[in-house]
Design a protein around this motif. Structure first.
Motif, PDB file in Angstrom:
ATOM      1  N   ARG A  21       0.911  -1.296   0.031  1.00 43.22           N
ATOM      2  CA  ARG A  21      -0.046   0.025   0.021  1.00 43.22           C
ATOM      3  C   ARG A  21       0.965   1.241  -0.095  1.00 43.22           C
ATOM      4  N   ASN A  22       0.427   2.284   0.298  1.00 44.15           N
ATOM      5  CA  ASN A  22       1.046   3.546   0.231  1.00 44.15           C
ATOM      6  C   ASN A  22       1.925   3.948   1.614  1.00 44.15           C
ATOM      7  N   ALA A  23       2.486   2.860   2.045  1.00 48.26           N
ATOM      8  CA  ALA A  23       2.989   2.967   3.336  1.00 48.26           C
ATOM      9  C   ALA A  23       4.340   3.941   3.149  1.00 48.26           C
ATOM     10  N   GLN A  24       4.755   4.653   4.300  1.00 49.45           N
ATOM     11  CA  GLN A  24       5.748   5.483   4.252  1.00 49.45           C
ATOM     12  C   GLN A  24       6.735   5.314   5.570  1.00 49.45           C
ATOM     13  N   VAL A  25       6.729   4.508   6.255  1.00 47.90           N
ATOM     14  CA  VAL A  25       7.264   4.110   7.490  1.00 47.90           C
ATOM     15  C   VAL A  25       8.769   3.699   7.087  1.00 47.90           C
ATOM     16  N   GLY A  46      21.105   2.418   2.113  1.00 47.32           N
ATOM     17  CA  GLY A  46      20.873   3.574   2.822  1.00 47.32           C
ATOM     18  C   GLY A  46      20.764   4.688   1.804  1.00 47.32           C
ATOM     19  N   SER A  47      20.228   4.801   0.418  1.00 49.18           N
ATOM     20  CA  SER A  47      20.511   5.454  -0.471  1.00 49.18           C
ATOM     21  C   SER A  47      19.102   5.926  -1.272  1.00 49.18           C
ATOM     22  N   VAL A  48      17.994   5.444  -0.648  1.00 46.69           N
ATOM     23  CA  VAL A  48      16.580   6.192  -1.038  1.00 46.69           C
ATOM     24  C   VAL A  48      16.406   7.681  -0.772  1.00 46.69           C
ATOM     25  N   GLU A  49      16.482   8.560  -1.482  1.00 48.37           N
ATOM     26  CA  GLU A  49      16.400   9.957  -1.304  1.00 48.37           C
ATOM     27  C   GLU A  49      15.346  10.202  -0.567  1.00 48.37           C
ATOM     28  N   PHE A  70      14.871   9.466   2.610  1.00 46.32           N
ATOM     29  CA  PHE A  70      14.422   8.574   3.512  1.00 46.32           C
ATOM     30  C   PHE A  70      15.684   8.829   4.748  1.00 46.32           C
ATOM     31  N   ALA A  71      14.912   8.759   6.049  1.00 46.02           N
ATOM     32  CA  ALA A  71      15.858   8.788   7.145  1.00 46.02           C
ATOM     33  C   ALA A  71      16.363   7.681   7.743  1.00 46.02           C
ATOM     34  N   TYR A  72      17.346   7.041   6.961  1.00 45.18           N
ATOM     35  CA  TYR A  72      17.971   5.913   7.424  1.00 45.18           C
ATOM     36  C   TYR A  72      18.797   6.021   8.652  1.00 45.18           C
ATOM     37  N   SER A  73      19.211   4.940   9.489  1.00 46.46           N
ATOM     38  CA  SER A  73      20.085   4.901  10.598  1.00 46.46           C
ATOM     39  C   SER A  73      21.427   5.135  10.170  1.00 46.46           C
ATOM     40  N   ASP A  74      22.243   6.049  11.147  1.00 41.60           N
ATOM     41  CA  ASP A  74      23.746   6.305  10.543  1.00 41.60           C
ATOM     42  C   ASP A  74      24.441   4.966  10.277  1.00 41.60           C
ATOM     43  N   SER A  75      24.169   4.231  10.728  1.00 41.54           N
ATOM     44  CA  SER A  75      24.934   2.679  10.356  1.00 41.54           C
ATOM     45  C   SER A  75      24.598   2.379   9.149  1.00 41.54           C
TER      46      SER A  75
END
Length: 163
Positions: free
Chosen positions: A59-63, A76-79, A81-86
């Motif tokens: 569905r249109n989830a954004q989490v 970690g490269s989807v523009e 999106f707030a990824y973890s630093d790790s």
């Protein structure tokens, strides 16, 4: 003429073996992976073609980030999106999502990051864990069907050469 006949026969005999190796490139089953995605992943993830905005799965989830083209994609490269630093650290080191990396990560995101980075303080943001290894392989096989197949293959090949 005899040489041509032998070459033709070898080609015909080799085709099923080649097709089988291509079909079993991943350990998982894409059809089962679709079922697993719909059971375990849709609450947080979507597979959406970035060019057409068509939602191909979920569905249109954004989490969580969009999983379109995840196979072979830099971690970690989807523009936006707030990824973890790790996870960003691994991506900056050139790591891409291979089947092995994906399976390890989805089964224990923080534990996998700590092991990969050799840093007991490394953390992931994904709280969910896929419990069964076979289901994780199936998920990867399913997700690998989305995206630019040639680009994915090239990225995975480059990652294998860099290992």
């Amino acid at each position: 003429m005899k040489t041509f006949a032998i070459a033709a026969a070898l080609t015909v005999l080799a085709a099923p073996a080649f097709a089988q190796s291509e079909a079993t490139a991943f350990q998982g089953d894409a059809a089962s992976g679709e079922e697993q995605f719909n059971r375990q992943c849709v609450a947080c993830h979507v597979v959406q073609d970035p060019e057409t905005d068509e939602v191909l799965a979920g569905r249109n989830a954004q989490v969580g980030p969009n999983l379109y083209g995840v196979a072979g994609r830099t971690m970690g490269s989807v523009e936006d999106f707030a990824y973890s630093d790790s996870l960003i650290e691994l991506g900056e080191a050139g790591r891409v999502w291979t089947e092995e990396a994906f399976v390890g990560y989805v089964q224990d995101p923080t534990g996998w990051l700590r092991e990969e980075l050799d840093n007991r303080r490394a953390r992931g943001k994904m709280a969910y864990q896929v419990r069964q290894e076979a289901e994780a392989y199936d998920l990867y096989a399913f997700l690998a069907t989305f995206g630019d197949q040639e680009a994915q293959a090239a990225a995975l090949e480059a990652a294998a050469e860099g290992s």
